[in-house]
Design a protein around this motif. Sequence first.
Motif, mmCIF file in Angstrom:
data_model
loop_
_atom_site.group_PDB
_atom_site.id
_atom_site.type_symbol
_atom_site.label_atom_id
_atom_site.label_comp_id
_atom_site.label_asym_id
_atom_site.label_seq_id
_atom_site.Cartn_x
_atom_site.Cartn_y
_atom_site.Cartn_z
ATOM 1 N N GLN A 110 95.464 33.478 19.874
ATOM 2 C CA GLN A 110 94.964 34.414 20.728
ATOM 3 C C GLN A 110 92.968 33.666 21.012
ATOM 4 O O GLN A 110 93.033 33.131 19.627
ATOM 5 C CB GLN A 110 93.861 36.051 20.895
ATOM 6 N N GLY A 114 91.250 37.129 23.975
ATOM 7 C CA GLY A 114 92.426 37.765 24.537
ATOM 8 C C GLY A 114 92.220 37.536 26.287
ATOM 9 O O GLY A 114 92.471 37.725 27.277
ATOM 10 N N GLY A 147 100.677 45.156 19.398
ATOM 11 C CA GLY A 147 101.393 45.759 20.279
ATOM 12 C C GLY A 147 102.744 44.469 19.957
ATOM 13 O O GLY A 147 104.247 44.618 19.704
ATOM 14 N N TRP A 148 102.517 43.518 19.838
ATOM 15 C CA TRP A 148 102.715 41.571 19.460
ATOM 16 C C TRP A 148 103.746 42.295 18.369
ATOM 17 O O TRP A 148 105.175 42.095 17.666
ATOM 18 C CB TRP A 148 102.818 40.654 19.371
ATOM 19 N N SER A 204 97.148 44.165 22.028
ATOM 20 C CA SER A 204 97.690 43.148 22.327
ATOM 21 C C SER A 204 98.040 42.357 21.540
ATOM 22 O O SER A 204 99.363 42.422 21.028
ATOM 23 C CB SER A 204 97.089 42.176 23.127
ATOM 24 N N ASP A 261 93.357 45.088 17.668
ATOM 25 C CA ASP A 261 93.253 44.556 18.611
ATOM 26 C C ASP A 261 94.467 45.278 19.218
ATOM 27 O O ASP A 261 95.779 44.911 18.545
ATOM 28 C CB ASP A 261 93.456 42.887 18.770
#
Length: 199
Positions: free
Chosen positions: A77, A81, A151-152, A148, A146
């Motif tokens: 990242q 992001g 989620g990963w 994002s 974070d």
Amino acid sequence: MTDLGPLLDTMIARIEAVRSPMESRIERALRSVPRHEYVPPVALVVGNDRPPLLIDRDADPELWLRHVYTETALVTQLDDGATELRDLDGSYSSSSSAPATVADLLELLDPRPGDRVLEIGTGTGWTAALLCHLAGEPNVTSVEVDPSICGWSCCRTAPRGAGSASMPPTCPCGRSGLSTCRTRKRCGRGKAPRAWTPA
């Protein structure tokens, strides 16, 4: 599926070329928890005073896999992001740490079966999965702020039973009631709050 044996052998040899031989249990963990399962399809290979190299699993799966198992950090990242990895320029805000760094961290932390571990800064989830392998899945909680990244990493750690990755305060896969006897911190915050460290 590619035979990971030669790639893992090369990665272990490169780790031991830059540091003393690692403990056998740490080597077993590195061999048992495949790094490539925790690296996004697109990442930047950085280090060794060279420009960043974009690796893309869909465009060149062999190149991507070969670089995942090198002794280098992989940036996942840029600028929290706000900047696309394909731009190749920005501040590194998340990464998969270099394997030698991870091996050093695991040896210094010295997690044993039954130890409770709080990881602050889940990142890709690879270190959380390694900690689960060493301390036991129910004993590891990893926190990521974070959404994002969370989620990963949650998608990667949950199927393997790799502890709890959570985004405070309301991650759908998170746990509450943290209790730790070992704390691993790796994030941008300068100092871990006293309440997060063992007495």
